[in-house]
Every structure is written in C-alpha cells, then in structure tokens.
Scaffold this active site. Structure first.
Site, PDB file in Angstrom:
ATOM      1  N   GLU A 276       0.856  -1.193   0.000  1.00 40.20           N
ATOM      2  CA  GLU A 276       0.000   0.000   0.000  1.00 40.20           C
ATOM      3  C   GLU A 276       0.881   1.228   0.000  1.00 40.20           C
ATOM      4  O   GLU A 276       1.928   1.259   0.659  1.00 40.20           O
ATOM      5  CB  GLU A 276      -0.892   0.017   1.248  1.00 40.20           C
ATOM      6  CG  GLU A 276      -1.618   1.358   1.405  1.00 40.20           C
ATOM      7  CD  GLU A 276      -2.846   1.307   2.295  1.00 40.20           C
ATOM      8  OE1 GLU A 276      -2.865   0.483   3.211  1.00 40.20           O
ATOM      9  OE2 GLU A 276      -3.776   2.105   2.037  1.00 40.20           O
ATOM     10  N   CYS A 478      -6.733   1.327   2.584  1.00 41.97           N
ATOM     11  CA  CYS A 478      -7.532   2.555   2.587  1.00 41.97           C
ATOM     12  C   CYS A 478      -7.268   3.375   1.330  1.00 41.97           C
ATOM     13  O   CYS A 478      -8.161   4.063   0.841  1.00 41.97           O
ATOM     14  CB  CYS A 478      -7.247   3.367   3.838  1.00 41.97           C
ATOM     15  SG  CYS A 478      -7.930   2.598   5.302  1.00 41.97           S
ATOM     16  N   ASN A 605     -12.474  -3.038   0.636  1.00 39.16           N
ATOM     17  CA  ASN A 605     -11.403  -3.113   1.624  1.00 39.16           C
ATOM     18  C   ASN A 605     -11.986  -2.833   3.004  1.00 39.16           C
ATOM     19  O   ASN A 605     -12.430  -1.726   3.245  1.00 39.16           O
ATOM     20  CB  ASN A 605     -10.322  -2.072   1.329  1.00 39.16           C
ATOM     21  CG  ASN A 605      -9.337  -1.955   2.484  1.00 39.16           C
ATOM     22  OD1 ASN A 605      -8.633  -2.906   2.799  1.00 39.16           O
ATOM     23  ND2 ASN A 605      -9.310  -0.797   3.137  1.00 39.16           N
ATOM     24  N   GLU A 606     -11.989  -3.811   3.829  1.00 40.43           N
ATOM     25  CA  GLU A 606     -12.483  -3.724   5.217  1.00 40.43           C
ATOM     26  C   GLU A 606     -13.581  -2.676   5.374  1.00 40.43           C
ATOM     27  O   GLU A 606     -13.526  -1.816   6.245  1.00 40.43           O
ATOM     28  CB  GLU A 606     -11.335  -3.513   6.216  1.00 40.43           C
ATOM     29  CG  GLU A 606     -10.452  -2.323   6.019  1.00 40.43           C
ATOM     30  CD  GLU A 606      -9.538  -2.052   7.230  1.00 40.43           C
ATOM     31  OE1 GLU A 606      -8.787  -2.957   7.609  1.00 40.43           O
ATOM     32  OE2 GLU A 606      -9.601  -0.945   7.775  1.00 40.43           O
TER      33      GLU A 606
HETATM   34  O1  AHR Z   1      -2.468  -1.435   6.593  1.00 43.37           O
HETATM   35  C1  AHR Z   1      -2.814  -0.125   6.928  1.00 43.37           C
HETATM   36  C2  AHR Z   1      -4.316   0.124   6.843  1.00 43.37           C
HETATM   37  O2  AHR Z   1      -4.974  -0.703   7.743  1.00 43.37           O
HETATM   38  C3  AHR Z   1      -4.962  -0.224   5.537  1.00 43.37           C
HETATM   39  O3  AHR Z   1      -4.904   0.797   4.632  1.00 43.37           O
HETATM   40  C4  AHR Z   1      -6.375  -0.469   5.908  1.00 43.37           C
HETATM   41  O4  AHR Z   1      -6.992  -1.399   5.076  1.00 43.37           O
HETATM   42  C5  AHR Z   1      -6.304  -0.888   7.349  1.00 43.37           C
HETATM   43  O5  AHR Z   1      -7.105  -0.097   8.128  1.00 43.37           O
END
Ligand code: AHR
Length: 878
Positions: A276, A478, A605-606
């Site tokens: 990321e 994120c 994503n989550e």
């Molecule tokens: O890994 C860091 C963050 O953790 C990622 O962007 C997100 O998916 C999670 O909250």
C-alpha cells in the site's frame, strides 16, 4: 516421565473432541472467575424476577439497573454496548441523545443524533442489547439537521415513527417499517414529539430511557462484559510476565509424530505481500523516481490544508540571478497534469533546485537519467546546465542542454555521479535570458529492479522479492477505497504516459504521482513470479472518510455505477485482453503485449457492510462474474475478526457465494497465541479466506519486537494447518520510510540508502520460501500438560510436491528450551541432510539472530528449540 498426548486439530472426530475439551476447560475457568466476580459484586443473591433498565450515553450506550428507579447500579463496569460508527475515526465518531425502544417481535431499536450539521440520524437494532446489527444513517429531506431523534413503534401498523427537532426548533416526523425506506418527512407539532427521556443519578446526573426487563437481560449484559474482560486478560498476556508465569518450568521434551497418510492439500498461495502507498511506500520509496513533486501538482489539500509549506512549489527553490519562479497552468502538457514551473530569467545564472525526498542519494559511477518537458515562452535556444550537487562535495555530475522549441518537448541526458553522496540536489541553471516552462522534471536511476524503465528501487524490490511472495495485493488498503468518493483509486488514472496520469491526494496525508501505477504493479508481480491481486473499491469509500458527505461512507451515485463497473471489466481487458482490444492495446503500447494473466480481483477493503455497500458490491460482483467468470473475486469481511461488519460481510459473502473473503486484524501477541484455533472451526463449504492484513503489536502501542514476530510465526503454523480454508495471507503494512511513517508497526523500514527489515520480515521470508502444497497432520507429545505451556509451542509440517521437500516449522514461545524428537512414520530420514534455520532472541529484542545449519537426520533425531525461537527444518524426502 509423564507425557500428555495432544492430537492435532485437523477436522476428524477425535480432533473435534479435543477442541471441545479445551473449550470446556476454558469455559470452566471462565465461570470460576465469573463466580468469584459475582460474589464480590453487590448483586443480591435472590435476584428479582424483573428490574428497571436505564439506558444512557457516555459516547456509547450503557446500562444501569434498579428495583425502585431511585438507586441505580451500572452494568458492565463502564462497558459501552453500542458505539456510533458515523464520522471520521476517533473523535468524530460520537453518539448523541440515544433513544432506545422495544419494537417488532421485541427487538431493541436505538436511534441517535450523529452531529449538529447533517440532516441524518443513526439507527441500529439488536435482539439482546449485546450484538447489534448494521448501523444506517438515512438522509432526511426536511429540517436543517436532526437533533434528539425519538422513535416509537406502532404494533397495529407494524411501523416505526421517528420524530426530531432541528436547529430552527421545528419538529418533523417520518415513518419506516424496515429502516431502509422512509415516508416523506412532514413537519409536525411539538405535541407529536413524545420524548420519554428521564434523568437519573448514576455516576452523575444522566439522561436516558427506562424499560422494565426480566432479570435475565441484566444477567446476560453482565456476562457479555465479563467475557470481554476475560478475553482482554488473555489478549494482554505478554512475555514480560513469563518469569512469574513459568517460574517452575524446566526445559521440555516433546515428540512430534507425523501422520503422512493424512496429508491434505493446502493453498499454494498462502504467503504473499500487501503493498500500500502508506508511509511513503511508493513515491519516495519503492518507486525509484528521485525528484519530489516532479509534476508541480502537489496541492495544500493533500495535507488537508494543514501544512502551509505544502503546495505546488514543494521541494523546489530558485537561487541566484535576477529571475522569478512561479507555477502556472496555462497550456500545460496535459489536462491531467496542468501545472508547470515558469521561470522568467532576466540575468543568466538563476538555478532551480530540487531536494528530492529528504535529499537525493547517488552512487559513484552509476547513471541517473535526467529528463524534463521544456518549452521556451520567450527567447530562443535557452541554454541549461543540469548538475547533481552534493551539499558537502559540490558538483558530482554536469550536462548541458538547450531549449529551442516554443512548444513542449522532452529534453534528456544521462548523468554519471563521480562520488557516493546522500545529500544531493538537482540543480538546473538557466544560462540565457528568457522565459521558459519546465514540467515532469525527472531523475531516474538506471539501476532499477530488473532494469525496468520507470521501475522500482532495486534494493527494496529485491527485499520484497526475497520473501518469495506468491501474490501481491495492491494499491491499498484505505488508499484503494479512498477518503470520500472523489478519492477512490481509479486504475485508469494510473496508466499510460507519465505526463497523462492523474495524480491524487493520498489519504495518508501526502501526494500520489501515480508514477507507480497499475502497469508497474503488474510488471513487478510478473518479475517476482507473484499473482497480481488488485483491490478495487466496492463503490464505497472508506467509512472513516473526512471528505465528501457528512463524514460517512456514502456510495457512488447509482447513475455512475454502470461506468464504474465498466472500468472494472476494462481492467480485466487491460491485464488479459488481446492487443487488438481497446485496453489490451494500451498494455501493449506500454511495452507488454503479452497478457499479465490476472486471476484475482479484490472488491472492497475492510468496509462497513451497510446497505449502501451491499447494493454496490452485489452489482459489481454479479457484473464481473458475468463478464469474466474466470476471475476469482475476493470480497470483504470488514475491518475486524468479529462484530457486525464481520458477521454481515460473511453473510453477504455466503449468500452470493463469493469465492474468497478478505479478513483483517491487527492484534496483540496474546490474541495470536490464544486464537490459534480461529480457523479450525471454519465451514469448509463456505467462502475461503484471504487474511489480507494482519500484524501483532504490543498491547497499548504500535510496537513490535521479537515477541510480536514470534507470535506471528506461531499463528502462521495455524494458517498452514488451515490451508484448505485459508487461501492467502499478507502482513500489513509492508513498507515504511523513516521520518514519514503514518502507521506502525511495518514489515520493512527504509531510508534513501538503507533497507531495514524487521524480525517479522525474516518470519515472512521463512514461510514464503518454504511453502508447501500439502499439510501433514502431526501429534505433539509434551512433557508438560499445562495449557499455557502447550499453546506456546506450535508446529506445522508441509510438503512441497514440486521439490519433494518436507518442511517442519516449530515455534517455541517459552522461556525454556525444548527438545523435540521427530517421527515421520514411513518417511525414512536416516542419513538425510536437512537444512535447519533458527531465528532466536530475547522477546524484547528489536532484531533477531538467524542461524542456518546442515544437520544429518537419523531415526529419532532430536531438534533443539532454544527459548523464544522459530525453527524450520527442510529436507528432500525419499
Ligand atoms: O495497513 C494499513 C491500513 O490498515 C490499511 O490501509 C487499511 O486497510 C487498514 O485499516
């Protein structure tokens, strides 16, 4: 010597009974504790049949009980049973004026005010006041805002009415049967606003509502909080108490007996990485570009206008000569990249400097390719000198160029550094009088990973490649779902000529040039032999978004969803399509006519699994399945290993038969130790799991050491054991640049010239380099029967069919050494030479020592596992 026999959990009956036994034991201990607590509390021994339940708010729903409505006893030692999930993380997630009633079929319904500036309120339902369903935040069409909402239930109509007041003191009402569809909001009289909130003396004067409930409701609330407390105690276990916890523990003898005949296939993709762009992982990190803000597109909004120095001139300065340096956007090189540097030079000798990302690091004898778009606005044949200048050593490389065109043209030249330096700036000196534009000013090392143009920093990419990851998830986290709808990552903005890519604000508070875009990600995956796993937002941005809307998830408007879905379908064509297709052609133009063989796409994503999410996820999933049934979709099971989003994520995943669901959890070492059976009970007929983000950090802070890494190593044995249901796993985050770290802990830290892998990295490397495709169940016979001892020794045996290798991994998280006898049944090990790799250290160590030995095995071979160690033994079977 007393041996206690432990059979490993692998799904058969004996294993199930062992698990049940263990659960029973834990349960008994828990209830002993519970009883002790009960005796200590002021609850009368002959409990009333029913009591008054008072619902109140301390930034979340709490409860107290009373028999007389005068003397109230708080329930759950300050525990909050329902929190508002509306707003940015942290301080903006506020619950105001909650109002609780019992509605249809006795289900509890709570509504509350979320803020003072949005015409929205929040609602959630629960059968037991402990487990709450998804929250929803409907927009209402009337009133300035929604203050102190009140809900009533009409059993005849089976309908709920929500009345509220707004900032102008006007009253409104709307009705709903299902909390999805609401009647148009109507203005009502004050008399229609029936607020039965009362005041009670709990710890202080507090407002809330009263209900008469059976005592069992209170008892269940207490039990739920005690269970949480019990789990917290387990999760907070750390090695700092080991001296006391294991005061009498002597070195142990164990025997590991494998049952080769029970081998089962497991996923070949278990260990991967998740990249990321967080912590300057891309620009200033893995992406090898050395110039910061090369496109003059930095914008104060990248940092929410909090940094007065962060603007389109960031990292640039003008020195010497009579000249001006402004940033203009009239007739720039591309609409996606409108800004450029405009230099008006009245006297030769003015220089434009760029300091890179904390200085530029160069190596003696190595080539750095300088390039820029340039245009002469006034003057002809404007002469430039390009220098690499070290603050201490002076000029290390120099070349001359000239701008002869009145339209944008690319100038380039290689620069060879005469010395090693970390304090270099790029200097462009204008030797003529004139007015000129410069944009996309780039300095790129020739030595990138595998020599790719516009490629990756070789040392960092090699460190990642050495894990031998089987897949790479990208571009976030994120970052993928973005801060507000406008910030959702759009893959199409990240491909094509660099000057045409559309930079964006990075939600972690900086800038993404998109220089490292989808093409480069695919190329990197191919270069390291990993499956690409792009993650696309599920039509919703991050639920903690601070921009676009009232600070909540929101969703791409339905009118825009068809194009959004088409973009995802186009991605498959870009990766896999023939070169005569629209998007396949673009891949070929970028230099890769061969398809990238994309097989997986993550959707979401989550996310918070709201109706808004479900609607959009379902649309995307169905359309993608229809267009590309060959693509395996990975859905999302929310941000935690339990709770509403986890439950709802699994519900929708199961309903739609999504092949894989992405789970995330960042937990303490104690959690990983005490949850090794997390996947043992997972239904093998439902979706598989991708543990897309996990990491252990010490309770109370984002800190790691050898203890945290060892707890990850220990947990990973359980993922191998469950490799039939867990398909993939990746630690998060992967990279962090020193001085620019928004998130800790991370796997690999770095600066401009050093790469600093953490102990956890070496754990990942052992798993990545020593993966198997078959899991071989084994029994561990242990001289100590205590649960606390047993759960700190974890093991897994896998076979890699391609090399016919047997790989044994054993974690010893105890303060004493353990001698293990290995019995592999029919596999003859006599005389076989095995490689034994050991990682060991003190739990508090920030580094770990790795030793690699060759050892000749014989029947009954013993392996010594030092205190706090992770050992891997690998040999080629016969
Ligand atoms: O890994 C860091 C963050 O953790 C990622 O962007 C997100 O998916 C999670 O909250």
């Amino acid at each position: 010597m007393t041996y206690l026999f432990f059979r490993e959990i692998s799904g058969n009956e004996v294993e199930k009974s062992k698990h049940l036994l263990r659960q029973l034991l834990l349960f008994c201990i828990f209830f002993l504790c519970l009883n002790a607590l009960t005796f200590a509390s002021p609850v009368p021994s002959d409990e009333p049949d029913s009591v008054y339940l008072f619902t109140y708010n301390t930034n979340g729903l709490r409860f107290a009980w009373s028999t007389d409505q005068k003397n109230w006893t708080p329930i759950g030692a300050g525990h909050v049973y329902l929190k508002s999930d509306y707003g940015r993380w942290g301080s903006e997630k506020k619950m105001n004026s909650p109002y609780l009633i019992r509605g249809k079929d006795g289900v509890w319904v709570c509504v509350w005010q979320i803020n003072t500036y949005t015409p929205q309120f929040a609602s959630a339902t629960s059968k037991n006041l402990i487990n709450w369903g998804p929250q929803s935040y409907p927009y209402l069409s009337s009133g300035k805002n929604v203050l102190r909402p009140v809900i009533t239930y009409n059993p005849q109509k089976e309908s709920y009415k929500i009345t509220y007041v707004d900032a102008d003191g006007k009253y409104y009402a709307t009705e709903t049967k299902d909390f999805k569809f609401y009647t148009p909001v109507a203005e009502v009289s004050v008399a229609a606003y029936q607020n039965h909130t009362i005041s009670a003396d709990i710890e202080q004067k507090t407002e809330g509502q009263v209900h008469r409930v059976p005592w069992s409701v209170v008892a269940e609330l207490k039990k739920a909080q005690q269970l949480i407390q019990y789990k917290n105690t387990l999760n907070n276990e750390t090695t700092k108490d080991d001296a006391e916890r294991f005061a009498d523990l002597k070195p142990l003898e164990t025997k590991l007996s494998a049952q080769m005949a029970l081998a089962k296939p497991i996923s070949k993709l278990l260990t991967g990485v998740f990249f990321e762009d967080i912590n300057y992982a891309a620009d200033g990190g893995l992406y090898a570009e050395l110039i910061q803000n090369r496109d003059f597109e930095y914008h104060p909004s990248d940092k929410s206008y909090d940094d007065k120095n962060w603007n389109s001139k960031y990292a640039w300065s003008l020195k010497g000569g009579k000249a001006t340096f402004t940033v203009d956007s009239l007739n720039g090189i591309h609409p996606n990249n409108p800004h450029y540097a405009l230099l008006k030079v009245n006297e030769p000798g003015a220089s434009l400097f760029n300091t890179g990302f904390d200085g530029i690091t160069v190596k003696r004898g190595e080539t750095y390719h300088f390039s820029t778009f340039a245009k002469a606005f006034e003057g002809k044949n404007i002469s430039l000198t390009v220098n690499l200048v070290s603050a201490k050593q002076g000029v290390l490389a120099q070349k001359k160029l000239s701008i002869s065109s009145g339209s944008w043209k690319v100038l380039k030249t290689p620069l060879i550094s005469s010395s090693n330096a970390k304090d270099v700036s790029l200097e462009i000196t204008v030797n003529s009088v004139g007015s000129l534009g410069l944009d996309m000013i780039s300095l790129f090392p020739e030595k990138t990973y595998k020599g790719r143009k516009n490629g990756l920093r070789a040392d960092l990419a090699t460190t990642i490649a050495n894990i031998k990851p089987k897949f790479v998830r990208f571009p976030g986290g994120c970052v993928a779902h973005g801060d507000g709808i406008a910030n959702i990552y759009k893959w199409k903005n990240s491909i094509g000529p660099l000057e045409s890519r559309k930079p964006d604000r990075n939600l972690w508070g900086y800038h993404q040039t998109m220089g490292l875009g989808y093409f480069e990600y695919f190329q990197f995956c191919e270069d390291i032999g990993a499956e690409p796993v792009p993650v696309i937002a599920a039509g919703v941005p991050c639920q903690n978004s601070g921009t676009g809307g009232g600070g909540q998830q929101g969703g791409i408007p339905m009118s825009e969803m068809p194009q959004y879905i088409q973009d995802i379908i186009d991605l498959v064509e870009y990766a896999n399509g023939a070169i005569n297709t629209k998007w396949g052609k673009k891949r070929a133009e970028a230099g890769h006519p061969k398809p990238f063989a994309l097989k997986y796409i993550g959707i979401g994503n989550e996310d918070q699994i709201t109706e808004v999410f479900k609607e959009r996820f379902t649309m995307i999933y169905n359309a993608l399945q229809k267009a590309h049934p060959e693509i395996t979709v990975i859905g999302s099971a929310g941000p935690f290993f339990e709770g509403t989003d986890y439950e709802e994520g699994w519900k929708i995943g199961s309903d739609l038969k999504v092949p894989i669901l992405d789970e995330h959890y960042y937990q303490s070492p104690g959690w990983f130790i005490n949850n090794q059976d997390f996947y043992d009970q997972y239904d093998r007929n439902k979706s598989k799991v991708y543990l897309g983000e996990y990491a252990a950090s010490l309770p109370g802070g984002n800190r790691t050491n050898w203890e945290t890494s060892l707890s990850e190593a220990l947990y990973l044995t359980s993922l191998e054991r469950n490799g039939d249901v867990v398909s993939m796993a990746s630690y998060a985050p992967l990279l962090a640049k020193e001085g620019h770290t928004q998130w800790n802990p991370d796997l690999i830290y770095f600066n401009n010239d050093e790469v600093k892998p953490t102990p956890g990295y070496y754990v990942q490397k052992i798993y990545g380099q020593n993966a198997g495709d078959q899991y071989i169940p084994a029994d561990l016979i242990l001289t100590d029967q205590l649960e606390k001892v047993r759960k700190r020794i974890a093991y897994s045996i896998v076979k890699d069919s391609e090399t016919n290798s047997i790989i044994i991994k054993i974690v010893n998280l105890l303060p004493v050494s353990v001698n293990t006898t290995i019995d592999l049944g029919e596999v003859k090990i006599d005389g076989i030479v095995a490689t034994k790799t050991t990682l060991a250290g003190k739990p508090t160590d920030k580094t770990v020592t790795q030793t690699i030995d060759l050892t000749t095995l014989k029947k009954g071979s013993q392996i010594n596992l030092p205190a706090y160690s992770f050992t891997m033994v690998r040999f080629v079977g016969n």
